[in-house]
Design a protein around this motif. Structure first.
Motif: not given
Length: 304
Positions: A76, A80, A90, A92-95, A122-124
């Motif tokens: 991640t 970035e 970026v 959106y990010t959901n780690l 992680n969703e990016i």
């Protein structure tokens, strides 16, 4: 006779002049028709060419990828960094870590072993300048340990943008015409109110068309990349204090093992304590050796 001849001469002159005027009118009409036809022949192809001309292609490019990496957190950070290098950002990010299994095993009377099996994902979502999309995807591909899928799409929206521009232009022209007619209908309040309502609807349609074009041009300028990354499932262990150790009596196996460990710890402490008295032990050994060499025979003789 003389008056009759004069009348005939005047009539002949008038007939000749009428014929010339008619010929001139027919010639002028023919010339005008010819000019109009020529103009139509010249203008029609130009109009057809203008209508048939296609707008320049404008692509909305998107990418959707899922892959496994060695370490999600490190990957991640690198992604970035790659995005910043390519003037992107970026959105959106959901780690997160998802626990798949958790156990607490009592190892002794006062301690337990906690084990957690978990998966990190992680969703990016990224926005990248269209010109730098290929180089960005190439750099991200170097982090891939295993591919699940990689999808890239390009949609040409040039005609849609053109249609929005024409819809906006028509709506604005209609709004302008309606406003010009409102003053004429002020005497009739109902008709004036209806005209104002129609004008507002047309203005809203023009605004919506303009906003749609702004959105489309933004998507053309910046491509959207959706990433889903994950790593292998891991297991971690922690030694923790038993929360109810005082109220729980351990089994025979744990108590026997605790006794063995306690005896071993006592033996270790004893050995360490003896080592600490090395000087006293050395002095005793030296005295014994001196006694045995110089005084043992005398002592034995005295006893005899």
């Amino acid at each position: 006779m003389k008056s009759a001849s004069i009348f005939v001469a005047i009539a002949a002159t008038l007939l000749v002049m009428s014929g010339c005027a008619g010929n001139n009118f027919e010639n002028n009409a023919a010339d005008s028709t010819s000019n109009v036809q020529t103009a139509d022949v010249k203008l029609a192809p130009a109009a057809n060419k203008e209508e048939d001309k296609l707008p320049e292609r404008q692509f909305i490019r998107t990418s959707d990828m899922k892959f496994r990496v060695r370490d999600v957190t490190n990957a991640t950070n690198q992604i970035e960094h790659i995005v910043r290098q390519n003037q992107g950002f970026v959105t959106y990010t959901n780690l997160k870590s998802t626990v798949e299994n958790q156990q607490i095993i009592q190892k002794s009377l006062d301690s337990s072993l906690e084990s957690i099996q978990y998966a990190v994902t992680n969703e990016i979502t990224l926005r990248i300048p269209n010109a730098k999309l290929d180089s960005t995807l190439y750099a991200i591909s170097s982090l891939v340990d295993f591919w699940d899928y990689r999808i890239i799409k390009a949609d040409d929206v040039a005609l849609q943008i053109k249609a929005n521009q024409q819809a906006q232009s028509r709506a604005l022209n209609s709004t302008q015409n309606i406003h010009q007619n409102i003053d004429r209908k002020k005497s009739n309040l109902n008709q004036a109110n209806d005209a104002v309502s129609i004008a507002e609807n047309q203005q809203e349609a023009a605004d919506n068309a303009a906003l749609n074009n702004i959105s489309l041009k933004d998507q053309v300028t910046y491509s959207t990349v959706s990433l889903s990354i994950y790593q292998r499932t891991e297991t971690r262990f922690w030694s923790i204090a038993s929360p109810d150790a005082q109220n729980v009596k351990a089994g025979i196996g744990i108590r026997v093992w605790d006794s063995i460990k306690t005896g071993w710890y006592f033996a270790e402490d004893l050995f360490v304590g003896i080592i600490r008295l090395w000087f006293v032990i050395l002095l005793i050994v030296a005295c014994y050796l001196i006694y045995r060499k110089y005084f043992r025979k005398k002592v034995l003789a005295m006893w005899k």
